[in-house]
Design a protein around this motif. Structure first.
Motif, mmCIF file in Angstrom:
data_model
loop_
_atom_site.group_PDB
_atom_site.id
_atom_site.type_symbol
_atom_site.label_atom_id
_atom_site.label_comp_id
_atom_site.label_asym_id
_atom_site.label_seq_id
_atom_site.Cartn_x
_atom_site.Cartn_y
_atom_site.Cartn_z
ATOM 1 N N GLU A 1 0.824 -1.205 0.000
ATOM 2 C CA GLU A 1 0.000 0.000 0.000
ATOM 3 C C GLU A 1 0.863 1.262 0.000
ATOM 4 O OE1 GLU A 1 -2.612 -0.293 3.337
ATOM 5 O OE2 GLU A 1 -3.554 -2.138 2.608
ATOM 6 N N ASP B 1 0.300 6.254 -7.099
ATOM 7 C CA ASP B 1 -0.949 7.020 -7.156
ATOM 8 C C ASP B 1 -0.666 8.519 -7.179
ATOM 9 O OD1 ASP B 1 -3.993 6.800 -6.916
ATOM 10 O OD2 ASP B 1 -3.514 8.205 -5.284
ATOM 11 N N GLU C 1 -9.178 -6.163 1.599
ATOM 12 C CA GLU C 1 -9.485 -4.756 1.790
ATOM 13 C C GLU C 1 -8.274 -3.944 1.360
ATOM 14 O OE1 GLU C 1 -10.853 -3.676 5.638
ATOM 15 O OE2 GLU C 1 -12.406 -5.216 5.708
ATOM 16 N N SER D 1 -8.377 3.280 -1.072
ATOM 17 C CA SER D 1 -8.759 3.873 -2.342
ATOM 18 C C SER D 1 -7.567 4.640 -2.917
ATOM 19 C CB SER D 1 -9.945 4.830 -2.153
ATOM 20 O OG SER D 1 -10.246 5.487 -3.369
ATOM 21 N N PRO E 1 -7.418 6.421 -6.244
ATOM 22 C CA PRO E 1 -8.201 6.746 -7.450
ATOM 23 C C PRO E 1 -7.381 6.933 -8.719
ATOM 24 C CG PRO E 1 -8.151 8.596 -5.903
ATOM 25 C CD PRO E 1 -7.597 7.417 -5.182
ATOM 26 N N GLU F 1 -6.344 3.521 -9.890
ATOM 27 C CA GLU F 1 -7.507 2.799 -10.406
ATOM 28 C C GLU F 1 -7.907 3.310 -11.788
ATOM 29 O OE1 GLU F 1 -10.210 3.407 -7.201
ATOM 30 O OE2 GLU F 1 -8.963 2.236 -5.806
#
Length: 206
Positions: free
Chosen positions: A136, A143, A177, A180, A182, A185
């Motif tokens: 993560e 990200d 889990e 987010s 974005p 994604e």
């Protein structure tokens, strides 16, 4: 005719096959590694003494290390598409390829071993939690980068995207889990719209 040695469901083999498909380069693929075995057979060890996949055979020329193979294919067949002539542009792409291999791949590999390939009742929760946290953290870096550019390679699809996307596919398509992210994604959705990605990468995870 190029020959790619390596099982199709390996993320590192996927990078090579995907690159070939993007550039419409004819190739032959030979299953080896995983349940297929044969990595320690003399014939293969003569090509790749590391006993890992993938390995590329281009007539008498043998090459291993997936990101290096992708660079070779892009330079040979994709000079006007995947392999930028501009040195700084190319270096910016290659730094991400190396980042994926050196930083992201090890925890993704551990995630595959400790979560995907280990029965639920045999998993070590602490190892899984630590591995997920590391992934993560790393993907948050991606990200943030994708907040300012559409592709990891810059303004257009390129080698860095090929290096990252098979690992992102693993991360985004297992029942866990996850935070987010974005921009990641959105970028991943762009990958899924590419026919070569659909054909090579979007297969059963095991």
């Amino acid at each position: 005719m190029l020959t790619v040695w390596g099982r199709k469901n390996s993320s590192n083999v996927k990078k090579v096959l995907w690159c070939l498909e993007e550039l419409n380069v004819p190739y032959k693929q030979i299953d080896i590694g995983g349940t297929f075995g044969k990595l320690n057979e003399p014939e293969y060890l003569r090509m790749n003494p590391n006993s890992v996949i993938p390995c590329l055979q281009d007539d008498d020329f043998i090459l291993w290390e997936s990101n290096t193979i992708v660079r070779y294919i892009a330079a040979k067949f994709g000079e006007k598409t995947l392999y930028p002539a501009n040195l700084q542009e190319r270096a910016s792409i290659e730094k991400w390829m190396d980042w994926v291999g050196c930083n992201l791949f090890p925890p993704i590999k551990q995630f595959m071993i400790s979560f995907i390939r280990t029965p639920e009742d045999q998993r070590d929760p602490e190892v899984v939690t630590q591995t997920l946290a590391e992934i993560e953290k790393l993907l948050s870096i991606v990200d943030n980068t994708l907040n300012n550019q559409q592709y990891l390679s810059g303004d257009k699809f390129g080698m860095a995207d090929i290096a990252l996307a098979p690992l992102a596919y693993l991360w985004l398509n297992v029942d866990i889990e996850r935070p987010s992210l974005p921009n990641l994604e959105h970028w991943y959705k762009l990958m899924t719209e590419r026919p070569a990605f659909q054909k090579i990468v979007m297969i059963e995870i095991n």
